[in-house]
Scaffold this active site. Sequence first.
Site, PDB file in Angstrom:
ATOM      1  N   GLY B 367      -3.964  21.019 -18.188  1.00  0.00           N
ATOM      2  CA  GLY B 367      -3.044  22.058 -17.712  1.00  0.00           C
ATOM      3  C   GLY B 367      -2.143  22.533 -18.838  1.00  0.00           C
ATOM      4  N   TRP B 370      -4.178  24.628 -21.150  1.00  0.00           N
ATOM      5  CA  TRP B 370      -4.473  25.939 -20.540  1.00  0.00           C
ATOM      6  C   TRP B 370      -3.441  26.967 -21.011  1.00  0.00           C
ATOM      7  CZ3 TRP B 370      -1.465  29.125 -17.555  1.00  0.00           C
ATOM      8  CH2 TRP B 370      -2.107  30.203 -16.943  1.00  0.00           C
ATOM      9  N   HIS B 371      -2.206  26.498 -21.190  1.00  0.00           N
ATOM     10  CA  HIS B 371      -1.143  27.439 -21.570  1.00  0.00           C
ATOM     11  C   HIS B 371      -1.311  27.964 -22.978  1.00  0.00           C
ATOM     12  CE1 HIS B 371       0.835  25.729 -18.037  1.00  0.00           C
ATOM     13  NE2 HIS B 371       1.520  26.857 -18.014  1.00  0.00           N
ATOM     14  N   GLY B 372      -1.877  27.174 -23.842  1.00  0.00           N
ATOM     15  CA  GLY B 372      -2.010  27.668 -25.208  1.00  0.00           C
ATOM     16  C   GLY B 372      -2.719  26.677 -26.089  1.00  0.00           C
ATOM     17  N   PHE B 523      -0.580  33.531 -22.580  1.00  0.00           N
ATOM     18  CA  PHE B 523      -1.444  32.460 -22.101  1.00  0.00           C
ATOM     19  C   PHE B 523      -2.720  33.015 -21.489  1.00  0.00           C
ATOM     20  CE2 PHE B 523       2.940  30.503 -21.306  1.00  0.00           C
ATOM     21  CZ  PHE B 523       3.034  30.130 -22.622  1.00  0.00           C
TER      22      PHE B 523
END
Lengths: 300, 523
Positions: B367, B370-372, B523
Site C-alpha cells: 500500500g 502504491w503511493h510512489g 500517485f
Amino acid sequence: MKKAIWIFALIALFFLGDRVGGFILKSLTEKSQFRYSRLYEQQIDADILLVGNSRGLMFFQPHIEEKTSRSTFNLSYNGMPIDLAEALVGDYLEKNKAPELMLLDVTMCDRINNQLTTEFNTYTPYSSRLRNLIRDTSITISNATILSHLYRYNSEVFQRSLTYLNKSDEDWLLDRRILQNIADDAVNYPEYNIDIPDMAMPALNRIIQTAKSKGVKVKLVINPYFPDFADRIMNLEAFKSTVEKATGEQVHNYAKSVTDIDGFGDYQHLNKSGARLYIDELIKDGIFGSLEAQETMHLK
Amino acid sequence: MIFNSIAFLVFIGIFLPIYFNLKERGQIWLCLVGSYFFYGWWDWRFLSLIMFSTCIDYFVGLKMENENEQASRKRLLIISMVVNLGFLAFFKYFNFFIGSFDAAMKSVGVDVGYNTLNIVLPVGISFYTFQSMSYTIDVYFKKIKVEKDFVKFATFISFFPQLVAGPIVRAIDFLPQFSAGARKFNWDRITSGLGQMLWGFFKKVAVADSLAPFVDQCFAAPDGFSSLHLIIGIVFYSFQIYCDFSGYSDIAIGLARILGFDFPDNFKTPYFSRNFSEFWTRWHISLSSWLRDYLYIPLGGNRGGGFGSYFFTAIALIIPVFLSGWYWLILVYGVVFFFIFRFAKKDIRNKVEVFTYMNLVITMFLGGLWHGASWAFAVWGYLHGTYLIVQRLIGPYYKKLVQTLRIPRPIVVAGDIAMVYFFTCLAWVYFRAPDFDIANQFIMGIASFEGMSFGSIINKFMVAKGVILIATLLFVEIADFKFDFSSLIKTNPVFRVISFAAILWVIAFFGSFGANSFIYFQF
C-alpha cells in the site's frame, strides 16, 4: 420558479456578505498603524525614507530616531521587488512632504515577486499605481478583486495590518538569534549569484530620478549578510558595480560590516541587536548626513 | 486539467448543459468523450495507455465469460494482471526497481551499471489500473456479470470526475449505474452535489493550499527551524494532505452526483480514529478496502497464510537490508523469526496470528509503495503495518488496564485519538520528506525540543491563518457529525443558501488561487 429564487438568493447573499465584509475589513485597514495604512491614510512628515525588502527592516527605526533625532518612515516589506517599491515610493512622494534622505538597500533588485505584488491588492482602493501594477502582473487577480471585495483582503499584507491595528510597526524586526548549527554551516552553503531581472535597473533608476526631482537625497547601500554567507555570494562586487553603472550613484557596501554572530537572526537578516550595530556604523560613516548638530539637539 | 482551474470551469460549463439534454446513450458517449478530453488536456499521448488497458480488460472479460475451464479463466486473468501491472511497473516503478537493484548490487560489490530512463508518470495510472483490475478479478470470481457494452466499460475506466485521483470505484458499484436510464436535471442531486463540491474546494483551495507553503518550507531544510516550528509543520502537513486528497474526493463525488452517479465516501474524519484499524476504515477508504479485498484477504487475512505470505514478507524485509547496507538486520531477523516460529509451532492459533502479522505488513508495505516509487513510501507502509501489529498485540492488555484503572471514558477517547494522531503524524514525516536524511533531521529536530517558544516560529502569519482554517474545518466536521449538514442542505433551503454563501466567502477570503495541483496526482 423556486429554483430561480434559490439561485438569485445565493448570488444576492454572496455579494451582500462580500460587500459588507469588504467594507468592515477596509475600515479596519484604514484604522491600522501599519506602514502602508499610514502611507495612504495619514499625512507623514518623515526626514528619512527607508526602502528595502525584508533586509530593509534592518533599518531599525527606533534606533535611527534615537541616534539621529530624525523622524523615519520605512516602506520595506518581506520579499518586496523593486517594481512594487517604485509604486509605493511614487505614492509616498506624491502624497507627503518630501523627506531629506531616501536610504535604499539595493539587494532588493534581485527578484521579481508577482505573488507579493498581488498581495498589495489590499491597498488598491487608494493607489492607481498599485492598481496598474497588479493589472499588469495578473489580469485575473485584478478582475477577481472587482468581483469579490473579500478577496482583496486575502493576503498576509492585510493580516499584518490587523496585527498593527493598535500598535506601531516601527520595531518590526527579528528578535531571535541564529541557531548555532546554522551559523556553523554557513561555510558549506552553496555558492550563488545575485540575479538582476531586466526590469530592476530601470525601475531603480526611476525611483532615484523621482526622488531627486523632489529634492530628496538618495543613498544606496548593501545591508549586512552573515559574514560566512556573504562569502558564498560570488558576484557581490559585480552586482554593486552593475548598480553603480546603471544609476550613476555610489553603492555603500556594508555586506560584511557586522561580524558579531549574536547580531544575526539568520544568514540574510540582522536581529535587533545587530541592527543597532549596523546603524551605528551607518551614522559613523555619515550616511545620515552630518550629525553633530543633531546629537547636540538630542542631548538637549 | 485540474478542478481548481479556469479551464475546468469552462469545460464543465459547456459539458453540463449538453449532458442534461441528451438521452441515456448520448450521455454515456458524452461522458466518454469528455473524459478522454479531460485526460488528454494533460497529455494526449497517454490516452493510448488508458485505451489499451480498457481494450485488454474488456476482451479478457468477454472471453472469461465464454470459458468454463478454470485453467483458461486463470490464464486470462493473468494476462490482464500482467498488462495492467506491467504498465504500472514500467511507468511508475521501472527507475525505482533498476535504481534499487543497482544499489543493492553495489552494496555487495557488484557494479551492474544499469541506467535509469527518463519516464514520465502518466497521471492517475495507479487509480485507473486498480479500478480496471478489480473488474477482471471480480469477473474471474464471478462476483459480477461481464459488461458487454464497450462504451459503458470504457466510461467506467475513464470517468473524468474520479479518473486521476480516485476514489477507486469498483465495477460492482459503478457499472450497474449506467443502466439506470437517462439522467434528468435533478435539483436535489445538483444542490447536494454542489454542496459537496464547494466543501471540497474549501478543503483544497482554502485549507490545503494555504498550509502548503509553510509545510514546504519546513521540509526543505528542517535543520533550520526550531522544534515548535517543525511540530506545527507536521501538524499542518497532516491537514494539508487530508484536505488536499479528501477535497479532491469530495469534488469528484459531488460532480458525479450532479451527473447522476453515486460514489461511496472516501474519507470519514480519519483523525478522530481511536485505533489504526479504524483509521484505515476512514482514510482513503476506496484504496484500503481494495487492498483488503484483493490483497490482504487473498493472502489469508487474519485466518492464515501460505506461500504468498512468506514470499512477500521475505521481499519486504530483505530488500531494505541490501539497500541500506545494514546487514546486521539479517541477524536481527534471524533471532526474531526464530522466536516467532517457536511461538507459531506451539499452537495453531499462534500460527494464524503470525500469518496475520505477515499479511498486515505485506499489505501496508505494498500500500505504501502504491503511493510512489520510493522507499520512503515503503517505510510509511511499514510503520502503519507495525502500528496494526502492535495494536493487535497490546490491545487486549490496554483495554484491561483502562478498565482496571477506571479511567473516565472521555479521557480514554481523547487519549486514543491523540495517540493515533501522533503516530500517524510520525509516519507522515517519511511520507512527505524528500529523502530519509531529511525525514530523520525532521524527527531529530522535533525531539531536540530546542526552541519551543512562539517567538521561534518564523512565519507567524501563516501559522495564524493555518490554525484558523484547521479550527474551522474541525468545527464544521464535528458539527456535521452532530447535526448532519448533508440532510439539512437537502431539506432546508435557507440553511442551504447561507451555508453555500458562507463557504464562498471563506474561499474568497482565505483561498489560494494559484491552481495548485493535487498531491495525489503524483500517485
